[in-house]
Design an enzyme around this catalytic site. Structure first.
Site, PDB file in Angstrom:
ATOM      1  N   GLU A   1      23.141   0.639  16.432  1.00 50.51           N
ATOM      2  CA  GLU A   1      24.182   0.680  15.410  1.00 50.51           C
ATOM      3  C   GLU A   1      23.631   0.361  14.023  1.00 50.51           C
ATOM      4  O   GLU A   1      22.817  -0.566  13.921  1.00 50.51           O
ATOM      5  CB  GLU A   1      25.237  -0.383  15.791  1.00 50.51           C
ATOM      6  CG  GLU A   1      26.618   0.190  15.853  1.00 50.51           C
ATOM      7  CD  GLU A   1      27.602  -0.763  16.509  1.00 50.51           C
ATOM      8  OE1 GLU A   1      27.656  -0.805  17.739  1.00 50.51           O
ATOM      9  OE2 GLU A   1      28.293  -1.444  15.762  1.00 50.51           O
TER      10      GLU A   1
ATOM     11  N   ARG B   1      28.987  -3.375  23.998  1.00 48.72           N
ATOM     12  CA  ARG B   1      27.796  -3.309  23.165  1.00 48.72           C
ATOM     13  C   ARG B   1      27.007  -2.070  23.561  1.00 48.72           C
ATOM     14  O   ARG B   1      26.834  -1.787  24.757  1.00 48.72           O
ATOM     15  CB  ARG B   1      26.918  -4.553  23.323  1.00 48.72           C
ATOM     16  CG  ARG B   1      27.456  -5.800  22.625  1.00 48.72           C
ATOM     17  CD  ARG B   1      27.428  -5.673  21.090  1.00 48.72           C
ATOM     18  NE  ARG B   1      27.893  -6.870  20.403  1.00 48.72           N
ATOM     19  CZ  ARG B   1      29.139  -7.099  19.987  1.00 48.72           C
ATOM     20  NH1 ARG B   1      30.080  -6.187  20.190  1.00 48.72           N
ATOM     21  NH2 ARG B   1      29.442  -8.204  19.344  1.00 48.72           N
TER      22      ARG B   1
ATOM     23  N   HIS C   1      32.894   1.363  15.815  1.00 49.39           N
ATOM     24  CA  HIS C   1      33.027  -0.049  16.217  1.00 49.39           C
ATOM     25  C   HIS C   1      34.302  -0.673  15.614  1.00 49.39           C
ATOM     26  O   HIS C   1      34.236  -1.614  14.811  1.00 49.39           O
ATOM     27  CB  HIS C   1      31.784  -0.859  15.806  1.00 49.39           C
ATOM     28  CG  HIS C   1      31.584  -2.080  16.664  1.00 49.39           C
ATOM     29  ND1 HIS C   1      30.340  -2.570  16.985  1.00 49.39           N
ATOM     30  CD2 HIS C   1      32.478  -2.909  17.263  1.00 49.39           C
ATOM     31  CE1 HIS C   1      30.484  -3.657  17.737  1.00 49.39           C
ATOM     32  NE2 HIS C   1      31.765  -3.879  17.913  1.00 49.39           N
ATOM     33  N   ILE C   2      35.456  -0.157  16.052  1.00 49.69           N
ATOM     34  CA  ILE C   2      36.738  -0.626  15.504  1.00 49.69           C
ATOM     35  C   ILE C   2      37.615  -1.281  16.570  1.00 49.69           C
ATOM     36  O   ILE C   2      38.830  -1.373  16.403  1.00 49.69           O
ATOM     37  CB  ILE C   2      37.510   0.526  14.816  1.00 49.69           C
ATOM     38  CG1 ILE C   2      37.704   1.723  15.765  1.00 49.69           C
ATOM     39  CG2 ILE C   2      36.814   0.950  13.524  1.00 49.69           C
ATOM     40  CD1 ILE C   2      38.673   2.779  15.245  1.00 49.69           C
ATOM     41  N   GLY C   3      36.993  -1.752  17.648  1.00 52.96           N
ATOM     42  CA  GLY C   3      37.767  -2.350  18.750  1.00 52.96           C
ATOM     43  C   GLY C   3      38.753  -3.414  18.289  1.00 52.96           C
ATOM     44  O   GLY C   3      39.888  -3.473  18.746  1.00 52.96           O
TER      45      GLY C   3
ATOM     46  N   GLY D   1      35.921 -10.000  32.282  1.00 55.22           N
ATOM     47  CA  GLY D   1      36.332 -11.215  31.577  1.00 55.22           C
ATOM     48  C   GLY D   1      37.683 -10.953  30.929  1.00 55.22           C
ATOM     49  O   GLY D   1      38.471 -10.140  31.425  1.00 55.22           O
TER      50      GLY D   1
ATOM     51  N   ARG E   1      29.587 -10.349  37.051  1.00 52.68           N
ATOM     52  CA  ARG E   1      28.523 -11.263  37.508  1.00 52.68           C
ATOM     53  C   ARG E   1      29.076 -12.262  38.527  1.00 52.68           C
ATOM     54  O   ARG E   1      28.464 -12.569  39.515  1.00 52.68           O
ATOM     55  CB  ARG E   1      27.933 -12.020  36.313  1.00 52.68           C
ATOM     56  CG  ARG E   1      26.872 -11.212  35.593  1.00 52.68           C
ATOM     57  CD  ARG E   1      26.039 -12.094  34.726  1.00 52.68           C
ATOM     58  NE  ARG E   1      26.837 -12.638  33.637  1.00 52.68           N
ATOM     59  CZ  ARG E   1      26.345 -13.400  32.675  1.00 52.68           C
ATOM     60  NH1 ARG E   1      25.076 -13.721  32.671  1.00 52.68           N
ATOM     61  NH2 ARG E   1      27.111 -13.845  31.703  1.00 52.68           N
TER      62      ARG E   1
HETATM   63  C1  DGY Z   1      32.953  -8.656  18.540  1.00 56.33           C
HETATM   64  O1  DGY Z   1      33.608  -9.508  17.913  1.00 56.33           O
HETATM   65  O2  DGY Z   1      32.019  -8.972  19.268  1.00 56.33           O
HETATM   66  C2  DGY Z   1      33.389  -7.233  18.398  1.00 56.33           C
HETATM   67  O3  DGY Z   1      32.467  -6.353  18.926  1.00 56.33           O
HETATM   68  C3  DGY Z   1      33.673  -6.868  16.951  1.00 56.33           C
HETATM   69  O4  DGY Z   1      34.951  -7.117  16.647  1.00 56.33           O
END
Ligand code: DGY
Length: 321
Positions: A267, A238, A285-287, A155, A177
């Protein structure tokens, strides 16, 4: 009269101040962890809820929320919300799409480089005073030029990673998918593969799928066994997409070479076996954690909620996936 709103955790200040001006606001906690029982208790008289991916909005919460009209999730992922049930009760659900794409793709590249070039291990080595001079075989890693990146979930974020990967000389294959259009594939220089073929072919496998019943534990021990012994697994999507225990085993036994993780199955708990391994880079989890993006997310989540509570169709209404 201002609508009663529950904010589960603080937002960035500018957005929180605005929300407090526009609503009768209760901040559930300023701690990282909000017990579910407290959420259930505090939602009782609220019309609006602004929550985060760490808050589980399940039947128990919804059963205690007779006045609830809108849930604004300050995240693009909405797997923490029982969407079907919320919808069946006429509750509007919104999220914060698009704005996380670029920083999350940047962080993916950071994890690819950190794992293939052993950056964290090498940093530790210097801090421990162990650098005694240049050596031909010191911290040998893997180059990216000419290697194959396998993107699972192509995506917006997966495609942003593909664009970056082109500049590093990576060949790109993907599994999704729904197959992308020929034009899109050509623009990304990405070739479609079935999942098992991708796993066997890729030098780096990077996960960008959303979590849903189909992708839950998509990567099991059996799937990891298809990967090359020299391969690297990256997950910024995730945690539950990967069987974390099986991953720890694969890393420990050398079945795969390394992993870079920003997300975890349970988490904020991290599988204890992962913590002692040198061939995994672990991030909390700092993406999307750039100042710019988190401010945009905060403001977008507030606007979504205010629009929904004002009876308008919010810009980022979650539609059927
Ligand atoms: C989200 O927004 O789904 C990210 O995992 C967190 O920023």
């Amino acid at each position: 009269m201002k609508p009663k709103v529950l904010l589960t955790h603080p937002l960035l200040k500018e957005a929180m101040d605005y929300l407090a001006e526009q609503t009768e606001l209760e901040l559930a906690t300023s701690q990282d962890f909000l017990p579910h029982s407290e959420l259930v208790q505090k939602i009782v008289d609220k019309e609006g809820l602004l929550c985060f991916l760490s808050d589980t909005i399940d039947q128990e919460v919804l059963d205690h929320a007779p006045a609830l009209r809108a849930i604004s999730n300050c995240a693009v992922g909405i797997n923490n919300i029982d969407l079907k049930l919320a919808r069946s009760r006429g509750i509007i659900v919104t999220n914060t799409p698009n704005i996380l794409t670029e920083p999350t793709a940047d962080l993916t590249m950071a994890l690819i480089l950190a794992t293939t070039r052993r950056i964290v291990e090498a940093d530790e080595f210097c801090r421990q005073g162990r650098f005694q001079g240049w050596r031909i075989d010191l911290f040998l890693g893997q180059g990216l030029q000419g290697k194959t990146l396998g993107i699972i979930g192509c995506g917006q974020i997966g495609q942003a990673v593909a664009r970056r990967a082109q500049a590093f000389g990576l060949k790109i294959i993907y599994y999704n998918r729904h197959r992308l259009s020929p034009d899109r594939e050509a623009a990304l220089k990405a070739d479609y593969r079935q999942l098992d073929t991708l796993l066997a072919e890729a030098d780096i496998v990077s996960i960008h799928a959303s979590l849903n019943p189909d992708s839950d534990h998509l990567i099991t021990g059996d799937k990891l066994a298809l990967m090359k012994r020299s391969a690297v697994l990256i997950n910024v999507a995730r945690g539950a997409i990967v069987d974390e225990k099986a991953l720890a085993k694969a890393l420990k036994t050398g079945q795969i070479w390394a992993a870079g993780l920003d997300v975890y199955e349970h988490e904020p708990q991290i599988e204890p076996d992962l913590l002692s391994l040198k061939n995994v880079v672990l991030l909390p989890h700092i993406g999307s954690a750039t100042y710019e993006t988190r401010l945009q997310m905060s403001l977008m989540a507030v606007n979504n909620l205010l629009e929904a509570l004002a009876g308008k169709t919010p810009a980022n209404l979650v539609k059927d996936s």
